[in-house]
Motif scaffolding. Structure first.
Motif, short mmCIF file in Angstrom:
data_model
loop_
_atom_site.label_atom_id
_atom_site.label_comp_id
_atom_site.label_asym_id
_atom_site.label_seq_id
_atom_site.Cartn_x
_atom_site.Cartn_y
_atom_site.Cartn_z
N VAL A 140 1.35 5.41 -0.40
CA VAL A 140 0.16 6.25 -0.22
C VAL A 140 0.20 6.76 1.22
O VAL A 140 0.44 5.98 2.14
N SER A 141 0.01 8.05 1.41
CA SER A 141 0.07 8.59 2.78
C SER A 141 -1.13 9.48 3.08
O SER A 141 -1.65 10.16 2.18
N TYR A 142 -1.52 9.44 4.34
CA TYR A 142 -2.65 10.23 4.85
C TYR A 142 -2.26 10.90 6.15
O TYR A 142 -1.43 10.36 6.91
N PRO A 143 -2.87 12.04 6.48
CA PRO A 143 -2.66 12.63 7.81
C PRO A 143 -3.25 11.73 8.88
O PRO A 143 -4.19 10.96 8.61
N ALA A 159 -7.24 -3.63 1.07
CA ALA A 159 -6.94 -3.08 -0.25
C ALA A 159 -5.80 -3.81 -0.95
O ALA A 159 -5.60 -3.65 -2.15
N GLY A 160 -5.04 -4.60 -0.18
CA GLY A 160 -3.93 -5.34 -0.78
C GLY A 160 -2.56 -4.75 -0.53
O GLY A 160 -1.59 -5.11 -1.20
N ALA A 161 -2.45 -3.85 0.46
CA ALA A 161 -1.15 -3.24 0.79
C ALA A 161 -0.26 -4.23 1.54
O ALA A 161 -0.74 -5.23 2.10
N ASP A 162 1.03 -3.93 1.58
CA ASP A 162 1.99 -4.79 2.27
C ASP A 162 2.27 -4.34 3.69
O ASP A 162 2.53 -5.16 4.57
N ASN A 163 2.23 -3.02 3.91
CA ASN A 163 2.62 -2.53 5.24
C ASN A 163 2.00 -1.16 5.50
O ASN A 163 1.74 -0.39 4.58
N VAL A 164 1.80 -0.86 6.78
CA VAL A 164 1.33 0.46 7.21
C VAL A 164 2.20 0.92 8.36
O VAL A 164 2.43 0.19 9.32
N GLU A 178 2.68 -3.43 -8.56
CA GLU A 178 1.55 -3.99 -9.32
C GLU A 178 0.22 -3.73 -8.63
O GLU A 178 -0.83 -3.70 -9.28
N ALA A 179 0.25 -3.53 -7.31
CA ALA A 179 -0.98 -3.33 -6.55
C ALA A 179 -1.26 -1.85 -6.29
O ALA A 179 -2.30 -1.51 -5.72
N PHE A 180 -0.36 -0.97 -6.73
CA PHE A 180 -0.43 0.43 -6.33
C PHE A 180 -1.77 1.10 -6.65
O PHE A 180 -2.41 1.66 -5.77
N PHE A 181 -2.19 1.04 -7.90
CA PHE A 181 -3.40 1.77 -8.27
C PHE A 181 -4.64 1.21 -7.57
O PHE A 181 -5.52 1.96 -7.16
N GLY A 182 -4.69 -0.11 -7.40
CA GLY A 182 -5.82 -0.69 -6.69
C GLY A 182 -5.85 -0.28 -5.23
O GLY A 182 -6.92 0.05 -4.68
N VAL A 183 -4.69 -0.27 -4.58
CA VAL A 183 -4.60 0.15 -3.18
C VAL A 183 -4.97 1.62 -3.05
O VAL A 183 -5.78 2.00 -2.19
N ARG A 184 -4.40 2.44 -3.90
CA ARG A 184 -4.69 3.87 -3.83
C ARG A 184 -6.16 4.16 -4.02
O ARG A 184 -6.77 4.94 -3.27
N ASP A 185 -6.78 3.55 -5.03
CA ASP A 185 -8.19 3.82 -5.32
C ASP A 185 -9.10 3.32 -4.20
O ASP A 185 -10.09 3.99 -3.84
N ALA A 186 -8.76 2.17 -3.61
CA ALA A 186 -9.58 1.64 -2.51
C ALA A 186 -9.50 2.54 -1.29
O ALA A 186 -10.51 2.81 -0.62
N LEU A 187 -8.30 3.03 -0.98
CA LEU A 187 -8.15 3.91 0.18
C LEU A 187 -8.77 5.28 -0.08
O LEU A 187 -9.35 5.88 0.82
N GLU A 188 -8.68 5.76 -1.32
CA GLU A 188 -9.31 7.04 -1.64
C GLU A 188 -10.83 6.95 -1.49
O GLU A 188 -11.47 7.88 -1.00
#
Length: 249
Positions: A140-143, A159-164, A178-188
């Motif tokens: 997942v990426s953001y400006p 959100a449960g991500a591994d690294n930034v 396995e955590a992708f959709f949860g991480v993406r939705d939390a960050l969105e």
């Protein structure tokens, strides 16, 4: 310059802009079709469908085209039945290549992919023959402007991500698939829609190529990517700056 993500900046696409756009639409519609059939046709209840709809936005697909694709996929007479397949093989110089496809004819797609490998100095292997050289992760990426480095790190951890990885260009958040959709939705929910949100094959070992081998490999990747059935191509190559600059000229 490493991996498949930059190769389109090197290889000049042939053909008209409208033809390229049509291919992009066809690939996204296939993903929408599979996503809609894999769960409810409501994006609020179907994470994969939401991701497919974001992909449609990225290629500027009209909203009514997206809605028609979802309606057709969820209808009683849904039409084409696509299945997900993954091909793995080696390109020139032992570069590992992963090809993800959605197809309604496995024999046709396998034949086309095998022919592309053979024609461009590679060979198609068995499933899992090269995937061990990649990490299958969510990205997942953001400006950079949406948050400070500390703010993004805190939100990603929660959100449960591994690294930034943060830089002046932006923030890249990685997580287990396995955590992708949860991480993406939390960050969105906190920062709005991301620039990129996808599952990715990230190489953990790279093969450095000279100019001649790079040209051959990029032709293989380009041919694969032009195939209507192919959704994504990944390869573990690295180009020295001098070679990348020469090919970009």
């Amino acid at each position: 310059m490493a991996g498949h993500s930059q190769f389109k900046n090197i290889m000049h696409r042939k053909g008209a802009q409208d033809a390229r756009r049509a291919k992009q639409f066809a690939k996204v519609i296939r993903e929408i079709t599979v996503a809609a059939r894999s769960g409810l046709p409501d994006p609020a209840s179907n994470a994969r469908l939401r991701a497919a709809m974001w992909a449609a936005q990225k290629v500027n697909m009209p909203k009514d085209t997206v809605e028609r694709a979802i309606k057709k996929a969820s209808g009683a007479t849904a039409g084409d039945d696509y299945v997900e397949v993954r091909y793995e093989g080696y390109g020139i110089a032992g570069v590992a290549v992963i090809v993800e496809a959605l197809t309604d004819n496995r024999n046709r797609t396998a034949s086309d992919v095998r022919a592309a490998f053979s024609k461009h100095g590679g060979s198609l292997g068995e499933t899992n023959s090269v995937s061990f050289m990649f990490d299958h992760i969510g990205i997942v990426s953001y400006p950079a402007s949406v948050a400070s480095e500390d703010e993004m790190l805190e939100a990603a951890i929660e959100a449960g991500a591994d690294n930034v990885s943060s830089s002046a260009e932006g923030h890249e958040i990685t997580c287990a698939i396995e955590a992708f959709f949860g991480v993406r939705d939390a960050l969105e929910a906190r920062f709005g829609q991301p620039e990129i949100a996808k599952l990715d094959w990230r190489p953990n070992v790279l093969v450095t190529l000279d100019e001649e081998k790079a040209v051959s490999l990029l032709k293989l990747i380009d041919v694969l990517d032009e195939n209507d059935d192919v959704q994504a191509v990944y390869a573990n190559f690295d180009l020295p700056d001098a070679v990348a600059e020469k090919l970009s000229a």
